[in-house]
Design a protein around this motif. Sequence first.
Motif, short mmCIF file in Angstrom:
data_model
loop_
_atom_site.label_atom_id
_atom_site.label_comp_id
_atom_site.label_asym_id
_atom_site.label_seq_id
_atom_site.Cartn_x
_atom_site.Cartn_y
_atom_site.Cartn_z
N LEU A 132 82.48 24.62 43.23
CA LEU A 132 83.95 24.67 43.15
C LEU A 132 84.42 25.80 42.24
O LEU A 132 85.40 26.49 42.53
N LYS A 133 83.69 25.99 41.14
CA LYS A 133 84.05 27.07 40.22
C LYS A 133 83.83 28.43 40.88
O LYS A 133 84.65 29.35 40.73
N MET A 141 77.31 21.24 34.02
CA MET A 141 78.02 21.12 35.28
C MET A 141 77.07 20.74 36.41
O MET A 141 75.91 21.15 36.43
N THR A 142 77.56 19.94 37.33
CA THR A 142 76.77 19.59 38.51
C THR A 142 76.82 20.74 39.51
O THR A 142 77.63 21.66 39.40
N ASP A 143 75.92 20.69 40.51
CA ASP A 143 75.91 21.73 41.53
C ASP A 143 77.26 21.79 42.27
O ASP A 143 77.74 22.87 42.61
#
Length: 273
Positions: free
Chosen positions: A12-13, A5-7
């Motif tokens: 968002l998560k 996953m990107t930063d």
Amino acid sequence: MSGEMTDEEIELKLRDFFEDNFQYLKDSSGHSIDAYLKEKAFQQVLYYWKKNRDLIERITRSEVKLSLPEQKTPDEGIPYTLEGVVDIVQEKDGVWLYDLKTHDPERIRADLTPYKEQLFIYAYIWKNLQGNDLDNTAIISTPLPYKLERAIERGSPDLIERELKAWEPVIPIGYSEDEVAGMIGNFGEVVEHIENSDFTAPDLDSLISAKDGAKKPFAVRVCRNCDVRYSCRSYAEYMKVSRGAKSNSMYKYMSARAEDQDEFVNGNLPENG
């Protein structure tokens, strides 16, 4: 959680997790906060993650429940059980036991004794009663430093980065089994005082003073986090002295900060107006 996953995706998560937890707490407690405080709370979560990401990703066991049952108080033999929850991290130089606290680092470093007692007993349970390896212990202070909060409010990336680097939330404590027996005895004495309702609030002088290197007085560091402060005579005297509250001004008398009442009311108003 990160994986590939990107930063931005991680942020968002985190936002999704935060919203779910916020809604759960709101539904279960019947209370809420306004949009400003809600966003401020999320920023604390976000920047706590950014600062401690490497440490968090090395956690091998999280929210480990530790229990020391069948204890008895020293004088009256009142039975009690010591329980706690910690995180375990496998570091390059050994196994560390971490405990999260919502107290600021200055308060923790000003008096390490209560934190040390708690962690040493947890460490004793983990190592001796459960037979696990242990090399060190530490406290993680979760609140954002004041200067970092101001930088976030100003929206200055350079200033945020500088204050983020200056922040030191991890406070090593160490571990010594020689002190554990005495610490368990101290807990037993506290249990006896609580069971016998044998305790009094600190006097006014103690509330208005800042001791042991603390930057804020006891009333600010401790009393404002106490659920029964409005029933405390010492705190009532403190409010009269610190806020100049008049005896017939209940609004100022009963609140550490008058604006807190406005925030509480606004946060609990129906969203549809």
